[in-house]
Design an enzyme around this catalytic site. Structure first.
Site, PDB file in Angstrom:
ATOM      1  N   GLU A  82     136.479  -3.938  15.993  1.00 35.93           N
ATOM      2  CA  GLU A  82     137.825  -4.406  16.298  1.00 35.93           C
ATOM      3  C   GLU A  82     138.425  -5.131  15.084  1.00 35.93           C
ATOM      4  O   GLU A  82     137.794  -6.025  14.524  1.00 35.93           O
ATOM      5  CB  GLU A  82     137.752  -5.403  17.459  1.00 35.93           C
ATOM      6  CG  GLU A  82     138.820  -5.230  18.488  1.00 35.93           C
ATOM      7  CD  GLU A  82     138.519  -6.050  19.742  1.00 35.93           C
ATOM      8  OE1 GLU A  82     138.550  -5.477  20.821  1.00 35.93           O
ATOM      9  OE2 GLU A  82     138.252  -7.264  19.620  1.00 35.93           O
ATOM     10  N   ASN A 100     144.263  -1.374  23.300  1.00 39.30           N
ATOM     11  CA  ASN A 100     143.901  -0.614  24.498  1.00 39.30           C
ATOM     12  C   ASN A 100     144.405  -1.374  25.716  1.00 39.30           C
ATOM     13  O   ASN A 100     144.152  -2.570  25.864  1.00 39.30           O
ATOM     14  CB  ASN A 100     142.365  -0.481  24.540  1.00 39.30           C
ATOM     15  CG  ASN A 100     141.868   0.319  25.729  1.00 39.30           C
ATOM     16  OD1 ASN A 100     142.665   0.712  26.595  1.00 39.30           O
ATOM     17  ND2 ASN A 100     140.575   0.550  25.773  1.00 39.30           N
ATOM     18  N   THR A 117     134.817   3.525  27.489  1.00 34.95           N
ATOM     19  CA  THR A 117     134.694   3.221  28.903  1.00 34.95           C
ATOM     20  C   THR A 117     134.978   4.454  29.744  1.00 34.95           C
ATOM     21  O   THR A 117     134.283   4.720  30.726  1.00 34.95           O
ATOM     22  CB  THR A 117     135.659   2.074  29.272  1.00 34.95           C
ATOM     23  OG1 THR A 117     135.369   0.985  28.411  1.00 34.95           O
ATOM     24  CG2 THR A 117     135.491   1.651  30.699  1.00 34.95           C
ATOM     25  N   GLY A 125     134.018  -1.935  21.020  1.00 38.87           N
ATOM     26  CA  GLY A 125     133.961  -1.266  19.725  1.00 38.87           C
ATOM     27  C   GLY A 125     134.456  -2.163  18.621  1.00 38.87           C
ATOM     28  O   GLY A 125     135.031  -3.233  18.851  1.00 38.87           O
ATOM     29  N   SER A 139     141.165  -2.673  27.830  1.00 35.41           N
ATOM     30  CA  SER A 139     140.075  -2.931  26.892  1.00 35.41           C
ATOM     31  C   SER A 139     138.973  -3.751  27.564  1.00 35.41           C
ATOM     32  O   SER A 139     139.248  -4.746  28.232  1.00 35.41           O
ATOM     33  CB  SER A 139     140.635  -3.683  25.697  1.00 35.41           C
ATOM     34  OG  SER A 139     139.603  -3.949  24.792  1.00 35.41           O
ATOM     35  N   SER A 140     137.730  -3.275  27.383  1.00 30.53           N
ATOM     36  CA  SER A 140     136.614  -4.033  27.964  1.00 30.53           C
ATOM     37  C   SER A 140     136.415  -5.258  27.091  1.00 30.53           C
ATOM     38  O   SER A 140     136.210  -5.142  25.888  1.00 30.53           O
ATOM     39  CB  SER A 140     135.344  -3.196  27.956  1.00 30.53           C
ATOM     40  OG  SER A 140     135.642  -1.855  28.234  1.00 30.53           O
ATOM     41  N   SER A 162     137.815  -0.029  19.640  1.00 32.04           N
ATOM     42  CA  SER A 162     138.499  -0.333  20.894  1.00 32.04           C
ATOM     43  C   SER A 162     139.592   0.703  21.162  1.00 32.04           C
ATOM     44  O   SER A 162     140.398   1.000  20.290  1.00 32.04           O
ATOM     45  CB  SER A 162     139.112  -1.722  20.783  1.00 32.04           C
ATOM     46  OG  SER A 162     139.743  -2.028  21.981  1.00 32.04           O
ATOM     47  N   GLY A 163     139.575   1.235  22.370  1.00 32.65           N
ATOM     48  CA  GLY A 163     140.601   2.212  22.765  1.00 32.65           C
ATOM     49  C   GLY A 163     140.243   3.642  22.421  1.00 32.65           C
ATOM     50  O   GLY A 163     141.043   4.550  22.606  1.00 32.65           O
TER      51      GLY A 163
END
Ligand SMILES: Nc1ncnc2c1ncn2[C@@H]1O[C@H](COP(=O)(O)OP(=O)(O)O)[C@@H](O)[C@H]1O
Ligand SMILES: [Mg+2]
Length: 1067
Positions: free
Chosen positions: A429, A200, A155, A427, A203-204, A150-151
């Site tokens: 995490e 993030n 994306t 991602g 973050s998605s 993540s981050g």
């Protein structure tokens, strides 16, 4: 692996050469366009040094390919120069720079468009472009898997790819709409599906797989999105430092007053429990107001109508109100509502009956046989039901949103499409506290890693097989064991969890944990407090279990697993929602669900199945990978955290991937390509190798002194084991290139000049031909015209006498005009000219005659007007002369042109005495003459003077004879050319001596004057033959005339005067 597979192309591209930059530099030195501009020192000479300074741009060429340190050094070296992209063969490694780099401009896109992958430095655009072109040429499906924690920039990467396609693919007006919708679906989905987490700010919180469909022309014609497991729990709960989904803040901060009033909202996030928990509703990197505008605009582009939007915002607001619904225990401990305002807003916004809603939130409906019994909720139950409803509404609305976007992206045309799939999935995490969501997310990453291993190994092995080269097995960690631990039927964690959820009795998170401990006791990747050894036990709580993921250890807290997996929503709440008048809500809670007695699948199982489907989708496509790495945990630009990156490199399996790629050979490329680049290094292959490329390469490498174990010859490619072999070759090529360049330059210049000359010559010939053609066409037209005119002319001529027709009237008009023109140009110039008049054509005879008369009259008039009185007098005299002599005397014609004068003897030349004698009679004319005696014909010069009254013959002072005009009977002359004139004098007067015989050179003048003075024209006679003359006393004599050689006068034997004059021919 097929020869044309993208990996093949990629492979060949490992030594790229960028125009304008030394090949060595672009080959061996990682340079991104932006960086090149900043590093002008990277010239030819600097290339080798630069090679070490900014690292290599393809890890495959890393000599120490097994060394994690070398790997990291290269990444770091590049990262500090803002070179965030590096290849491992086909795979793109991207390190999050946490700052805007000038490498995503339109110019950069153009730079990468349609350029062979290996010609330019690594870039996400190069990968996107290569996937696209491979798809077009091979007409097959592809996907780009973007992974990383993540981050790390997944994306962002997927957005960059989408933007690249939006700009680079051909398009039309209709397709522009599809393109815009595809691009605009992003802000919408991000608003609803992204949130700030500790990792993030954007973050998605859902997985996203997007298919972009292309037609055979390469135009993007449609799209489809699959979404995976939205983290719904975030709607009702956020950890400290995290936020709810962006859309809530956007609405509260950005919505205008009218809208907020309609939705019953206050412009203050702190007012809402669902927004305030994380205590960070405002974040410096997020501008909710602007994002709201972008999202509103995007909704319109994606084709949401007014009522959709109204209902959508109603739902968002209703969730916020729902969060503020508060329950208090009554005396029995049952939940009662504290204040009705919020609930009324919820019921209003969702269009459901407020009483029914309140009942559903505070009572549970129990079906006992045919009866329904309402059982009151405790406060906890009620809170649970409220949160469950909020999550359900939001989660289902999100799915509705994805479906709605899919409708707008759908391509109606049924013809075959190829697709490029973009997978941007959450991602790996690890938080301080990890729950069911992290479990699912990390499981998903395990699955993707598994897929990645399968595909790369498969691809690599296939290539070796295709090239007929022996496969050398590689050691790498296969995470299948972890996947199995999670998903295996009956034995996996999900199976155990489901079992606990479904079994009757009091299943709790703890019983679930105990079941796990029971089943997974000896699993190497599973640990709990109970199972752990002493030292590990200290790091674990009693309610935790730890998985040793491929990416590292993660400790999960079991609290909430059962609930979250069940995702229960009470039936009566579903019914209430189904009866909503908000169309989205109604659609999200279909009647089939409440009617069905079957237990719905648990969340984990649903997720497992959807991942399996995803794996199937991906396995059928060609894969491209983007591996995103986080450079540091604090989102700081320019900071490269060695530990953090090393960890990611490890768990993303990058070293393994590299090892697979380098298992046997660092480098491979097609014979043609290899030969094309290095053929200058061997005299036998330069400048042309006419044979099979493989043979050429064999000769070339032998010439270069490759040792047998350094390379292998495959079916279509040469495989080179060590990068250093290649570097040496490249260096040799670099040296040789300069020499060749000047040679080629000279040749090329010659070629250009020749070409130019040839071109000019061709152009000249072309122009000449055209000119000739034009001339010929003109001539042909002229001739055609002439033929027509002549034909007409002839026809007109032939029918000229007939009745009037077009032909002959035109002909006659022509004849007339022609004659008149001719006449005009050839008119007689003088009155005397009687011959010049043009003969008229028959039609104009009459006209001609009239014109002729007119013309002569005109000339006469002109002549007459122009004449002087003197000339007129002269002409009058000449007229008289003509009347007397014309046609009678031979010498007359010659005299016509000789002008008459006033007199031939000036008064001064007459003797003064003689003059006195005759002066009173007024002298009219005088002329010198020769007088011949009547007897002896002696010639005597005399002056003949005509006065008013008489003729005088004077000799000096003597007046020899005076003949008054009444005594003058007449004058006779001969018809010949002589000048003799005989004055016949009346013999009645005794004083008169008889007729006078005189010779006068001005005969015509003298006689004409005489006739005028005496006014007796007929008394002057011209006579043929001898002329008789009389003398005093009745005697007579004769003058004879004849013609001869010369002029003379003499007395003949017969006593006559013979006058001989030269013959004058024409009379
Ligand atoms: N290529 C990039 N250039 C600049 N900043 C980036 C880039 N990729 C990511 N970032 C930064 O990192 C943040 C997180 O990226 P994001 O793509 O949302 O991560 P992920 O989707 O992997 O969780 C972005 O908001 C952005 O600030
Ligand atoms: Mg993301």
């Amino acid at each position: 692996m097929s020869e044309r597979s993208p990996r093949g192309v990629f492979q060949e591209g490992a030594i790229p050469c960028q125009p304008g930059i030394s090949c060595k530099e672009s080959t061996l030195v990682g340079t991104q366009p932006g960086a090149e501009l900043r590093n002008p020192k990277l010239d030819l000479e600097g290339a080798l040094i630069a090679r070490d300074r900014v690292g290599i741009q393809d890890f495959v060429l890393l000599d120490a390919f097994t060394s994690e340190n070398a790997f990291l050094d290269n990444l770091r070296k590049r990262f500090t120069e803002d070179l965030i992209y590096t290849y491992i063969g086909t795979l793109l490694v991207s390190v999050n720079p946490y700052k805007e780099l000038d490498i995503y401009s339109r110019k950069q896109m153009d730079y990468y468009m349609g350029v062979n992958f290996f010609e330019l430095p690594p870039h996400i655009y190069a990968l996107a472009d290569n996937a696209y072109h491979t798809m077009l040429t091979e007409y097959n499906n592809h996907f780009i898997l973007i992974s990383g924690e993540s981050g790390a920039g997944k994306t962002e990467a997927s957005k960059k790819i989408l933007q690249y396609y939006a700009v680079s693919c051909p398009s039309s007006a209709i397709l522009d709409t599809v393109r815009d919708r595809m691009l605009m679906s992003n802000p919408v989905l991000e608003a609803f599906g992204n949130a700030k987490t500790l990792k993030n700010d954007n973050s998605s919180r859902f997985g996203k797989y997007m298919d972009i469909q292309f037609d055979s022309e390469g135009e993007a014609v449609g799209g489809h999105i699959l979404s995976y497991l939205l983290e719904k729990s975030r709607v009702v709960h956020q950890n400290h430092g995290e936020r709810n989904f962006h859309v809530f803040y956007q609405l509260v901060e950005g919505g205008d007053e009218d809208l907020l009033r309609q939705l019953g909202l206050e412009k203050n996030c702190q007012h809402y429990r669902y927004l305030a928990q994380g205590e960070c509703s405002t974040v410096s990197s997020i501008n909710d107001k602007n994002d709201w505008k972008t999202m509103r605009n995007a909704l319109a582009v994606v084709d949401f109508d007014k009522s959709d939007i109204e209902h959508l915002f109603g739902i968002i607001a209703s969730v916020l109100h729902l969060g503020n619904v508060h329950f208090e225990p009554d005396v029995f401990g049952n939940a009662t509502l504290l204040g009705h305002a919020e609930l009324r807003w919820v019921s209003k916004l969702l269009s459901v009956n407020v009483q029914v809603l309140q009942e559903a939130l505070t009572f549970r409906k129990i079906e006992a046989k045919s009866d329904e019994v309402l059982s009151p909720f405790s406060v906890d139950n009620a809170n649970y039901a409220r949160d469950a409803l909020a999550k359900a509404i939001y989660g289902r609305t999100f799915n509705w949103l994805v479906n709605r976007i899919n409708q707008s992206l759908e391509n109606q045309d049924s013809s075959r499409k190829t697709v490029i799939g973009l997978l941007d999935i959450y991602g790996f995490e690890v938080f301080h506290l990890n729950s069911f969501e992290q479990f699912c997310i990390n499981y998903c990453n395990e699955k993707l890693q598994q897929l990645f291993i399968q595909l790369t190994l498969k691809a690599e092995q296939e290539e070796y097989e295709a090239e007929g080269i022996g496969w050398e097995p590689v050691q790498f960690f296969n995470n299948k064991i972890i996947c199995d631990l999670v998903e295996e039927k009956h034995r996996g964690i999900i199976a155990v969890l489901d079992e606990e959820c479904l079994r009757p009795g009091d299943a709790t998170d703890i019983t679930f944990l105990e079941k796990l401990e029971e089943k997974m006791e000896h699993h190497p990747h599973f640990v709990t407090h109970m199972l752990a050894d002493k030292s590990t036990r200290r790091t674990l709580e009693r309610g935790d279990f730890r998985l040793l993921h491929y990416a590292g250890e993660v400790t999960y807290c079991v609290v909430g697993f059962i609930d979250k997996n069940n995702d229960l929503l009470y039936r009566n709440i579903k019914e209430v929602m189904h009866n909503s008048k908000n169309s989205i809500v109604r659609e999200c809670f279909p009647s089939t669900e409440t009617e069905s007695r079957r237990r719905p699948e648990t969340v984990a199982t649903q997720f497992k199945n959807s991942l399996q489907k995803l794996a199937d989708i991906l396995m059928a496509k060609e894969a491209w990978y983007v591996r995103c790495l986080k450079s540091n945990e604090t989102k700081k630009s320019g900071h490269f955290d060695d530990m953090l990156v090393r960890h990611q490199v490890k768990y993303l399996g990058l070293m393994e991937h590299l090892r697979v790629r380098r298992a046997g050979f660092a480098y491979r490329r097609r014979y043609e390509v290899f030969l094309k680049r290095y053929k200058p290094l061997c005299p036998e292959t330069w400048p042309h190798w006419r044979g099979v490329p493989a043979d050429g390469v064999a000769i070339l490498v032998e010439h270069l002194g490759y040792k047998p174990d350094e390379y292998k010859m495959g079916r279509t490619k040469i495989f080179i084991r060590h990068p250093r072999t290649l570097f040496a070759t490249e260096d040799a090529y670099e040296r040789c290139k300069h020499e060749l360049a000047s040679k080629i330059q000279a040749k090329y210049k010659g070629y250009r000049t020749r070409g130019e000359f040839k071109k000019q010559k061709e152009a000249a010939t072309k122009i000449e031909n055209c000119w000739r053609g034009a001339q010929a066409r003109k001539e042909r037209e002229r001739r055609a015209w002439a033929v027509k005119v002549i034909k007409k002319f002839i026809k007109g001529y032939m029918t000229r006498g007939e009745a009037k027709t077009t032909d002959n009237s035109e002909y006659l008009a022509f004849v007339r005009q022609n004659y008149l023109n001719r006449l005009k140009q050839n008119l007689p110039k003088t009155v005397l000219d009687k011959t010049t008049w043009q003969t008229p054509p028959p039609v104009l005879t009459e006209t001609s005659e009239i014109l002729r008369v007119l013309h002569y009259r005109l000339m006469v008039r002109k002549y007459v007007r122009g004449i002087t009185p003197q000339r007129k007098a002269q002409l009058t005299l000449k007229g008289i002369t003509s009347a007397i002599f014309k046609g009678k005397k031979d010498s007359y014609p010659a005299s016509v042109a000789v002008p008459f004068v006033e007199t031939r003897i000036a008064e001064d030349d007459i003797n003064i005495r003689a003059l006195q004698m005759i002066k009173q009679e007024r002298i009219k004319y005088s002329v010198p003459v020769i007088k011949y005696d009547r007897k002896g014909f002696k010639p005597r010069p005399r002056q003949l003077i005509f006065t008013q009254a008489a003729v005088h013959l004077v000799e000096e002072a003597k007046l020899k004879q005076r003949v008054p005009y009444n005594a003058l009977k007449g004058v006779t002359c001969s018809n010949l050319g002589d000048c003799i004139m005989i004055f016949h004098v009346s013999c009645d007067d005794p004083k008169q001596k008889g007729d006078m015989i005189m010779e006068c050179d001005h005969l015509f003048e003298a006689l004409t004057k005489l006739s005028v003075i005496t006014n007796k024209q007929d008394s002057i006679k011209v006579q043929q033959g001898s002329i008789k003359f009389e003398m005093q006393g009745g005697k007579e004599g004769f003058v004879d005339f004849s013609t001869g050689q010369e002029r003379m006068c003499y007395k003949e034997k017969n006593g006559h005067l013979m006058v001989v004059s030269p013959r004058i021919r024409a009379r």
